[in-house]
Each structure stands twice: as C-alpha cells, then as structure tokens.
Design a protein around this motif. Structure first.
Motif, short mmCIF file in Angstrom:
data_model
loop_
_atom_site.label_atom_id
_atom_site.label_comp_id
_atom_site.label_asym_id
_atom_site.label_seq_id
_atom_site.Cartn_x
_atom_site.Cartn_y
_atom_site.Cartn_z
N ALA A 127 -40.85 12.95 -37.75
CA ALA A 127 -39.17 13.56 -37.76
C ALA A 127 -38.34 12.86 -38.82
N PRO A 128 -38.17 13.01 -40.20
CA PRO A 128 -37.36 12.59 -40.94
C PRO A 128 -35.93 12.57 -40.70
N SER A 129 -35.12 11.34 -40.48
CA SER A 129 -33.83 11.45 -40.19
C SER A 129 -33.16 11.51 -41.42
N ILE A 130 -32.13 12.80 -41.59
CA ILE A 130 -31.38 12.90 -42.56
C ILE A 130 -30.15 11.91 -42.51
N LEU A 131 -29.99 11.18 -41.58
CA LEU A 131 -29.05 10.06 -41.76
C LEU A 131 -29.07 9.14 -42.89
N SER A 132 -30.38 9.06 -43.19
CA SER A 132 -30.58 8.42 -44.45
C SER A 132 -30.69 9.09 -45.76
N ALA A 133 -30.40 10.33 -45.80
CA ALA A 133 -30.52 11.40 -46.77
C ALA A 133 -29.21 11.35 -47.57
N ASP A 134 -29.17 11.77 -48.74
CA ASP A 134 -28.02 11.94 -49.67
C ASP A 134 -27.26 12.98 -49.16
N PHE A 135 -26.02 13.12 -48.38
CA PHE A 135 -25.39 14.01 -47.89
C PHE A 135 -24.99 14.92 -49.01
N ALA A 136 -24.51 14.67 -49.96
CA ALA A 136 -24.35 15.58 -50.97
C ALA A 136 -25.24 16.54 -51.50
N ARG A 137 -26.59 16.12 -51.00
CA ARG A 137 -27.73 17.02 -51.72
C ARG A 137 -28.51 17.50 -50.39
N LEU A 138 -27.89 17.69 -49.29
CA LEU A 138 -28.76 17.84 -47.98
C LEU A 138 -29.89 19.02 -48.24
N ALA A 139 -29.55 20.04 -48.83
CA ALA A 139 -30.70 21.27 -48.77
C ALA A 139 -31.95 20.43 -49.62
N LEU A 164 -42.65 14.96 -24.00
CA LEU A 164 -43.14 14.41 -25.30
C LEU A 164 -42.42 13.30 -25.58
N VAL A 165 -43.07 11.99 -25.95
CA VAL A 165 -42.49 10.78 -26.12
C VAL A 165 -42.20 10.55 -27.65
N GLU A 166 -40.62 10.29 -27.72
CA GLU A 166 -40.44 10.09 -29.18
C GLU A 166 -39.46 8.78 -29.24
N ILE A 167 -39.60 8.15 -30.52
CA ILE A 167 -38.92 7.06 -30.74
C ILE A 167 -38.03 6.89 -32.08
N ASP A 168 -37.00 6.37 -31.95
CA ASP A 168 -35.87 6.27 -33.05
C ASP A 168 -35.41 5.07 -33.17
N GLY A 169 -35.68 4.38 -34.42
CA GLY A 169 -34.83 3.32 -34.93
C GLY A 169 -35.86 2.25 -35.52
N GLY A 170 -35.71 1.82 -36.71
CA GLY A 170 -36.44 0.95 -37.30
C GLY A 170 -37.84 1.54 -37.61
N ILE A 171 -38.30 2.69 -37.69
CA ILE A 171 -39.69 3.01 -37.85
C ILE A 171 -39.98 2.96 -39.21
N ASN A 172 -41.07 2.28 -39.67
CA ASN A 172 -41.55 2.28 -40.93
C ASN A 172 -43.16 1.69 -40.92
N GLU A 173 -43.62 1.39 -42.09
CA GLU A 173 -45.03 1.32 -42.18
C GLU A 173 -45.49 0.10 -41.44
N GLU A 174 -44.52 -0.89 -41.18
CA GLU A 174 -44.76 -2.01 -40.64
C GLU A 174 -44.64 -1.81 -38.92
N THR A 175 -43.85 -1.07 -38.69
CA THR A 175 -43.70 -0.87 -37.01
C THR A 175 -44.37 0.39 -36.43
N ILE A 176 -44.72 1.26 -37.31
CA ILE A 176 -45.21 2.58 -36.83
C ILE A 176 -46.46 2.49 -35.85
N ASP A 189 -45.51 9.96 -29.24
CA ASP A 189 -45.97 11.06 -29.89
C ASP A 189 -45.09 11.62 -31.07
N CYS A 190 -43.81 11.33 -31.36
CA CYS A 190 -43.00 11.79 -32.43
C CYS A 190 -42.22 10.50 -32.78
N PHE A 191 -42.44 10.19 -34.13
CA PHE A 191 -41.64 9.02 -34.84
C PHE A 191 -40.46 9.68 -35.62
#
Length: 219
Positions: free
Chosen positions: A3-15, A166-178, A187-189
């Motif tokens: 589940a990509p988080s749009i908090l890290s997206a460019d809000f000026a180009r959300l679409a 469904l068990v979901e996790i949020d925060g600091g998930i990347n190639e090193e932590t997933i 279940d959901c990252f």
C-alpha cells in the motif's frame, strides 16, 4: 499486499503520482489534523478527488482527534478501508459497525507504545489491524523493530482463529525492513519514501512485494 503511501508523493501532482504505483493492492492515504498528530495533511475533499482518478482501493488512515464523527464519512465517500486510532476513539465498536454498514472495511490502528493485549476484544469487531512502526505524524522515520512483537502476537491470534483481521504495518518499511516484518506475520505493508523515492515507483512496489512474499515463504 503493498500500500504505497501518498504522504511521500508530490501533492502538486497527485493524479500522476497515483498512476505511478499501478499494480499496488491498496493506496494508503494519511489524514492528519494537527491535533492528534503534529502534522496537517489532507482531508475528505482530496480523498473524494482521488476516488475519481484511480481504481486502486483507498486505505484511509485517520490520525485525527474525532474519528467518531469523521470516520464514516470516508466510508460513505467510497474508501475501501478506513482505519481509526484506538487512542482517539470514544466508541470504537460503534465506529466499526458504522464503517461496515457504509460498505468499508473497519481498521484499528495502534501506536508503537500502545499494547495490543488491551484491545483484543475490540479487534473482534474489526477487519484490519494497523501496527504503527513509527510514531504517527511524519513520513521517512526510522523503523521501530520492537513493534514486531505485537505483529507476532496478532499473527498467532489470527492463525489460531481467535481473531480475523488483516495485519498491516506502517512506518519505515523499505527494502531493508520489509523482510523482517513479513517474517513476523504482516499481510499488508505501507511504504511511502521507499516507493515514491524510487526512480520507478511501480517497479519498487513489485520489488517490495517479492521480498515480502519470499520472507514469508509465499514466493
């Protein structure tokens, strides 16, 4: 599930940013009110706009003071999963019933220092459990590995049939932590910086999914 988080997206180009994560199972939307958490992000009007430009199910994470009033509005707007914080809810059982009646999954989030054991009975009324692996409020924080004990406990309860979430996790998930999160039973990252900081966000979604599947023995 990624589940990509749009908090890290460019809000000026959300679409465009939403289109860039094609293939993701969910799209994570962080709603913050500058009260429950110190940050201020987006609200219902932006969620409604997003629903008009993507068919990726929206995973709305409400980091707000008054989920008892606001949560069901996101469900009625068309959000697929609406998660509220147990630390902010006055009547979490009623919220769960309202979310489900409005056609959404009901999600319950817990902060890193919030014990899981105190809310097992509440979780019987919910569809998803969101374990925060950073203090909620800002993206790009360092993963807190100690929360994985709560993930493991939740996984045991699900596998034994005592819970159905469904068990979901949020925060600091990347190639090193997933991988460690997957091994613990997630279940959901939710991944923000790792996805939107990549040259090709869609490719990173696939990379993270493959890493998690392999670590969980589902490759």
């Amino acid at each position: 599930m990624i589940a990509p988080s749009i908090l890290s997206a460019d809000f000026a180009r959300l679409a465009d940013e939403v289109a860039a994560v094609r293939g993701a199972e969910w799209l994570h939307v962080d709603v913050m009110d500058a009260h429950f958490v110190p940050n201020l992000t987006i609200g219902l009007p932006v969620v409604e706009a997003l629903l008009g430009v993507t068919d990726i199910p929206l995973d709305c994470h409400l980091m707000i003071d008054d989920p008892d009033t606001w949560a069901v509005r996101y469900a009625k707007a068309g959000a697929h999963n609406v998660t509220i914080h147990i630390e902010a809810a006055d009547d979490p059982l009623r919220i769960a019933d309202e979310l489900r009646a409005a056609g959404a999954l009901a999600g319950l989030a817990i902060k890193p220092k919030t014990p899981l054991e105190a809310y097992i009975e509440v979780l019987r009324h919910y569809d998803t459990l969101l374990v925060m692996s950073v203090e909620p409020g800002f993206g790009g924080q360092r993963f807190i590995p100690e929360v994985l004990d709560k993930v493991r406990a939740a996984r045991r309860l699900v596998d034994s049939g005592e819970l159905s979430v469904l068990v979901e996790i949020d925060g600091g998930i990347n190639e090193e932590t997933i991988e460690q999160a997957a091994e613990a039973g997630v279940d959901c990252f939710v991944a923000g910086s790792a996805v939107y900081g990549a040259d090709d966000p869609a490719t990173m979604v696939a990379v993270l999914r493959d890493l998690a599947a392999a670590a969980a023995g589902r490759d």
